[in-house]
Enzyme design. Structure first.
Site, PDB file in Angstrom:
ATOM      1  N   GLY A 135       8.028  17.209 -38.964  1.00  0.00           N
ATOM      2  CA  GLY A 135       8.045  16.493 -37.692  1.00  0.00           C
ATOM      3  C   GLY A 135       9.452  16.189 -37.194  1.00  0.00           C
ATOM      4  O   GLY A 135       9.718  16.239 -35.981  1.00  0.00           O
ATOM      5  N   ASN A 136      10.374  15.910 -38.126  1.00  0.00           N
ATOM      6  CA  ASN A 136      11.738  15.512 -37.720  1.00  0.00           C
ATOM      7  C   ASN A 136      12.537  16.653 -37.097  1.00  0.00           C
ATOM      8  O   ASN A 136      13.577  16.426 -36.502  1.00  0.00           O
ATOM      9  CB  ASN A 136      12.500  14.905 -38.907  1.00  0.00           C
ATOM     10  CG  ASN A 136      12.726  15.887 -40.037  1.00  0.00           C
ATOM     11  OD1 ASN A 136      11.898  16.773 -40.278  1.00  0.00           O
ATOM     12  ND2 ASN A 136      13.819  15.757 -40.747  1.00  0.00           N
TER      13      ASN A 136
ATOM     14  N   LYS B  59      -0.138  21.264 -42.186  1.00  0.00           N
ATOM     15  CA  LYS B  59       0.711  22.393 -41.785  1.00  0.00           C
ATOM     16  C   LYS B  59       1.352  23.109 -42.984  1.00  0.00           C
ATOM     17  O   LYS B  59       1.631  24.307 -42.903  1.00  0.00           O
ATOM     18  CB  LYS B  59       1.780  21.962 -40.781  1.00  0.00           C
ATOM     19  CG  LYS B  59       2.914  21.135 -41.346  1.00  0.00           C
ATOM     20  CD  LYS B  59       4.232  21.870 -41.321  1.00  0.00           C
ATOM     21  CE  LYS B  59       5.418  21.051 -41.764  1.00  0.00           C
ATOM     22  NZ  LYS B  59       5.299  19.979 -42.700  1.00  0.00           N
TER      23      LYS B  59
ATOM     24  N   LYS C 147       2.604  19.376 -49.715  1.00  0.00           N
ATOM     25  CA  LYS C 147       3.735  20.296 -49.865  1.00  0.00           C
ATOM     26  C   LYS C 147       3.748  20.870 -51.276  1.00  0.00           C
ATOM     27  O   LYS C 147       3.969  22.070 -51.480  1.00  0.00           O
ATOM     28  CB  LYS C 147       5.067  19.582 -49.589  1.00  0.00           C
ATOM     29  CG  LYS C 147       5.206  19.060 -48.161  1.00  0.00           C
ATOM     30  CD  LYS C 147       6.593  18.504 -47.919  1.00  0.00           C
ATOM     31  CE  LYS C 147       6.617  17.568 -46.730  1.00  0.00           C
ATOM     32  NZ  LYS C 147       6.003  18.053 -45.507  1.00  0.00           N
TER      33      LYS C 147
HETATM   34  P1  ADP Z   1       6.805  16.410 -42.605  1.00  0.00           P
HETATM   35  O1  ADP Z   1       6.690  16.107 -41.153  1.00  0.00           O
HETATM   36  O2  ADP Z   1       8.114  17.026 -42.956  1.00  0.00           O
HETATM   37  O3  ADP Z   1       5.632  17.154 -43.160  1.00  0.00           O
HETATM   38  P2  ADP Z   1       5.856  14.107 -44.137  1.00  0.00           P
HETATM   39  O4  ADP Z   1       6.065  12.701 -43.693  1.00  0.00           O
HETATM   40  O5  ADP Z   1       4.486  14.660 -44.046  1.00  0.00           O
HETATM   41  O6  ADP Z   1       6.912  14.982 -43.314  1.00  0.00           O
HETATM   42  O7  ADP Z   1       6.362  14.288 -45.643  1.00  0.00           O
HETATM   43  C1  ADP Z   1       7.662  13.841 -46.028  1.00  0.00           C
HETATM   44  C2  ADP Z   1       7.584  12.423 -46.588  1.00  0.00           C
HETATM   45  O8  ADP Z   1       6.933  12.415 -47.855  1.00  0.00           O
HETATM   46  C3  ADP Z   1       8.896  11.755 -46.904  1.00  0.00           C
HETATM   47  O9  ADP Z   1       9.483  11.185 -45.757  1.00  0.00           O
HETATM   48  C4  ADP Z   1       8.501  10.699 -47.936  1.00  0.00           C
HETATM   49  O10 ADP Z   1       8.331   9.445 -47.304  1.00  0.00           O
HETATM   50  C5  ADP Z   1       7.139  11.140 -48.426  1.00  0.00           C
HETATM   51  N1  ADP Z   1       6.970  11.237 -49.872  1.00  0.00           N
HETATM   52  C6  ADP Z   1       5.824  10.901 -50.526  1.00  0.00           C
HETATM   53  N2  ADP Z   1       5.938  11.100 -51.834  1.00  0.00           N
HETATM   54  C7  ADP Z   1       7.193  11.566 -52.062  1.00  0.00           C
HETATM   55  C8  ADP Z   1       7.892  11.952 -53.244  1.00  0.00           C
HETATM   56  N3  ADP Z   1       7.317  11.899 -54.437  1.00  0.00           N
HETATM   57  N4  ADP Z   1       9.163  12.395 -53.101  1.00  0.00           N
HETATM   58  C9  ADP Z   1       9.746  12.453 -51.888  1.00  0.00           C
HETATM   59  N5  ADP Z   1       9.137  12.096 -50.731  1.00  0.00           N
HETATM   60  C10 ADP Z   1       7.861  11.660 -50.806  1.00  0.00           C
HETATM   61 MG    MG Z   2       3.599  16.365 -43.187  1.00  0.00          MG
END
Ligand code: ADP
Ligand code: MG
Length: 322
Positions: free
Chosen positions: A17-18, A218, A280
């Site tokens: 998203g960023n 996604k 992910k």
């Molecule tokens: P994107 O839009 O890139 O898919 P998401 O918000 O869905 O972003 O996923 C990224 C987020 O996952 C990070 O900002 C963090 O807050 C979160 N997150 C959850 N668990 C973890 C982890 N174990 N290590 C790192 N980040 C994590």
């Molecule tokens: Mg996401």
């Protein structure tokens, strides 16, 4: 499961998203376009470094805004269902990314044709996700309005810190409907943008494809795309520099590399956020099991460094342990 013969020069890049909207921004066209242009230069650098690139991206805030526009205007213009709103968001973001990427590639001295493909993704109508909706979409509502929407529209509403929110199913992606078209474009040297927002979830009903209400993750859809183009590498660019264990706890710890077995064990132990980091990791595991060479999760801006092993968290097959 048959493993594919992976291509060492092909990478699927999943933009978080960023890449399109930064925290605290309102989401004006100018803000989003500026972010997309910066991201496009990062992708152009990958192409200049010799990578054959396929791009996918999220759509959360954008489809949320489209839903809100539909709702606000419902007495003037008939509102569109979620699948069509998802396709609209792919069109809007695909346009922005394709335009910015075409320009960035030319400016970087590696001109390539670019095409954004509106993508449908097949899901199982009996996916258990449909009886347990988890993915929040759209705006927050006060309790009385949430109750009304439950009865009037049959929506599932869940209470959050900021009010009530509609939740929809997040079914598992099975296959990309446009796979054959995407493959041919990639083979022809086109930089393809596909499966935006996880693609529009569809099922076959009476021999016809129909859209269903739901949001596919996604990163999981990106893995299906990666398998279709036989990508050797899967680069997930997000807003954290590395995957962590004990995330958010005093003993949290960054991971530079983990094997598929380790990833499975940590996933089962609950180290990764549901709906954020967990999909992910799940996508990375599937990617390697399907025939991919390496998945890397890194911060936006660190793409090249991540593919060169200097940034992010690499998920590798078990035999490359050590
Ligand atoms: P994107 O839009 O890139 O898919 P998401 O918000 O869905 O972003 O996923 C990224 C987020 O996952 C990070 O900002 C963090 O807050 C979160 N997150 C959850 N668990 C973890 C982890 N174990 N290590 C790192 N980040 C994590
Ligand atoms: Mg996401």
């Amino acid at each position: 499961m048959d493993r594919y013969e992976s291509r060492a020069d092909t990478v699927v890049v999943a933009l978080g998203g960023n890449a399109i909207l930064q925290a605290g921004q309102r989401g004006t066209a100018a803000e989003q376009m500026a972010n997309v242009r910066t991201t496009a230069f990062e992708i152009a650098n990958l192409v200049a470094a010799g990578w054959r690139v396929v791009v996918t991206h999220g759509n959360g805030p954008q489809v949320g805004n489209i839903l809100l526009q539909n709702e606000e205007a419902q007495h003037t213009v008939p509102p569109m269902p979620l699948d069509i709103c998802g396709a609209e968001s792919q069109g809007m973001l695909g346009y922005m990314i394709a335009q910015a990427l075409g320009s960035a590639l030319a400016a970087r001295g590696v001109p390539r044709p670019v095409a954004a493909i509106i993508t449908q993704v097949m899901v199982d109508p009996h996916d258990p996700a449909f009886s347990n909706p988890t993915k929040p979409v759209g705006r927050f509502y006060p309790e009385e309005e949430a109750e009304r929407l439950k009865t009037e529209r049959g929506w599932t509403m869940k209470k959050t810190d900021k009010g009530w929110r509609r939740v929809v199913a997040s079914p598992d992606p099975l296959a990309i409907v446009e796979a054959a078209a995407i493959e041919r474009l990639v083979d022809a040297g086109v930089v393809v943008v596909a499966s935006g927002g996880g693609g529009v979830p569809v099922v076959v009903r009476d021999g016809t494809l129909v859209g269903v209400e739901g949001v596919i993750d996604k990163d999981l859809a990106g893995q299906r795309l990666a398998a279709d183009v036989r990508a050797g590498y899967f680069l997930i660019l997000t807003d954290v520099p590395r995957v962590k264990l004990f995330y958010g706890q005093p003993n949290e710890m960054e991971l530079a590399q983990l094997t598929v077995s380790e990833a499975k064990a940590y996933l089962a132990a609950g180290h990764f956020g549901v709906g954020s980091m967990a999909p992910k990791i799940q996508a990375a595991i599937r990617f390697l099991e399907a025939g991919g060479r390496e998945a890397v999760i890194a911060a936006l801006g660190a793409g090249i460094a991540a593919l060169e092993g200097r940034a992010g968290t690499r998920i590798v097959p078990d035999e490359s342990n050590g």
